[in-house]
Design an enzyme around this catalytic site. Sequence first.
Site, PDB file in Angstrom:
ATOM      1  N   LYS A 144       0.597  -0.966   0.109  1.00 16.92           N
ATOM      2  CA  LYS A 144      -0.351   0.261   0.140  1.00 16.92           C
ATOM      3  C   LYS A 144       0.419   0.961   0.234  1.00 16.92           C
ATOM      4  CE  LYS A 144      -4.357  -1.777   1.503  1.00 16.92           C
ATOM      5  NZ  LYS A 144      -5.522  -2.441   2.884  1.00 16.92           N
TER       6      LYS A 144
ATOM      7  N   ARG B  67      -2.868  -9.715   5.474  1.00 16.95           N
ATOM      8  CA  ARG B  67      -3.375 -10.032   3.786  1.00 16.95           C
ATOM      9  C   ARG B  67      -2.651  -9.733   3.118  1.00 16.95           C
ATOM     10  NH1 ARG B  67      -6.420  -6.228   0.418  1.00 16.95           N
ATOM     11  NH2 ARG B  67      -7.917  -7.581  -0.941  1.00 16.95           N
TER      12      ARG B  67
HETATM   13  N1  HH2 Z   1      -7.112  -3.350   1.177  1.00 16.29           N
HETATM   14  C1  HH2 Z   1      -7.993  -3.993   0.485  1.00 16.29           C
HETATM   15  C2  HH2 Z   1      -8.859  -5.064  -0.462  1.00 16.29           C
HETATM   16  N2  HH2 Z   1      -9.301  -5.603   0.792  1.00 16.29           N
HETATM   17  N3  HH2 Z   1     -10.179  -5.830   2.923  1.00 16.29           N
HETATM   18  C3  HH2 Z   1      -9.173  -5.137   4.433  1.00 16.29           C
HETATM   19  N4  HH2 Z   1     -10.483  -6.523   4.946  1.00 16.29           N
HETATM   20  N5  HH2 Z   1      -8.282  -4.515   5.171  1.00 16.29           N
HETATM   21  C4  HH2 Z   1      -7.274  -4.174   4.244  1.00 16.29           C
HETATM   22  O1  HH2 Z   1      -6.409  -3.062   4.118  1.00 16.29           O
HETATM   23  C5  HH2 Z   1      -8.397  -4.453   2.463  1.00 16.29           C
HETATM   24  C6  HH2 Z   1      -9.301  -4.963   2.279  1.00 16.29           C
HETATM   25  C7  HH2 Z   1      -7.380  -3.078  -1.015  1.00 16.29           C
HETATM   26  O2  HH2 Z   1      -6.714  -3.926  -1.654  1.00 16.29           O
HETATM   27  P1  HH2 Z   1      -6.320  -4.620  -2.826  1.00 16.29           P
HETATM   28  O3  HH2 Z   1      -7.695  -5.414  -2.780  1.00 16.29           O
HETATM   29  O4  HH2 Z   1      -4.351  -4.793  -2.958  1.00 16.29           O
HETATM   30  O5  HH2 Z   1      -6.557  -3.910  -3.849  1.00 16.29           O
HETATM   31  P2  HH2 Z   1      -8.011  -3.347  -4.533  1.00 16.29           P
HETATM   32  O6  HH2 Z   1      -8.714  -2.832  -3.736  1.00 16.29           O
HETATM   33  O7  HH2 Z   1      -7.059  -2.009  -5.780  1.00 16.29           O
HETATM   34  O8  HH2 Z   1      -7.946  -3.869  -5.136  1.00 16.29           O
END
Ligand code: HH2
Length: 298
Positions: free
Chosen positions: A223, A258
């Site tokens: 992030k 995660r």
């Molecule tokens: N961060 C993202 C998505 N879902 N869920 C939880 N519980 N906690 C988090 O910190 C979290 C989450 C964002 O990351 P990513 O899925 O890699 O990116 P994007 O939202 O652009 O798909």
Amino acid sequence: MFHPEIDCKGRVLVLDRPRVCGIVNMTDDSFSDGGRYVEPSRAIEHARRLLDEGADLLDLGAESTRPGAAPVDADVQIARLVPVIEALAGSTDVPISVDTSDARVMRAAVAAGAGLINDVNALRGDGALEAAADTGAAVCVMHMLGEPRTMQDAPSYDDVVGDVHRFLTDRLFACQLAGIDRKLILVDPGFGFGKTLAHNLALLADLRRFAEIAPVFVGFSRKSMIGTLTGRESAADRLAGSLAAAVIAVQRGAAIVRVHDVAATRDAVAVVHGLAEAIRANPRRSTTPSVASLWDDD
Ligand code: HH2
């Protein structure tokens, strides 16, 4: 003491050591891997690679939550997710989580074999609490200030740790009132969701406070807070920083991390766990002042 197990519809995640959740983004626009795993066959292949690397849990999402991301229609999310969840549920015993805020997607994903609903909107959407309760799945409720489109526009809090703690405590009650068993609930302070770097670091420093209310799920992987701290512009260059954040979080009581990079994270948290076990087994002999102060810093 919280129950050390999360029952994800019969697939039990034992929280006796830090667990690693592998990310499968079936999105066009995720910040670090958008567009790579939209095709079901590529998502399945990626999920199997994460399982080979040692993922304890898989989190599948079909809608990006990055700042400014466009919403994805529920039917599109369902069409992307269901065949992949079905294929994985039929070929692995590892619990499968669905990353969605939509009640219809929750129901379809659990019917296909998901056992955990990971909602960045903390089940505040229309019908989400009821859907989650009806399915009997475990849930992860996350704090987000505002909505993805605008959440990084000058976020502000009176007291970020107190405000997020109050929010998650309220959502824990709301879940229980809706009929979700407390033993099925995880909480997540929501790193990067309506927070400045200072807010994120305050939450990380005080993570133990959240572990007092429920098992804590965290996501820092690649992030922008890691990018800012390390000066790494490209998400692909943020592995070392992400590992440091995972280690610190686990030391402060996080139960599940995660991540995109499962193998490396698994090794990093295994070292923390090994030290924790050694300290537990022999609290007086096995600690140097520096290790002890790192461990019990609050
Ligand atoms: N961060 C993202 C998505 N879902 N869920 C939880 N519980 N906690 C988090 O910190 C979290 C989450 C964002 O990351 P990513 O899925 O890699 O990116 P994007 O939202 O652009 O798909």
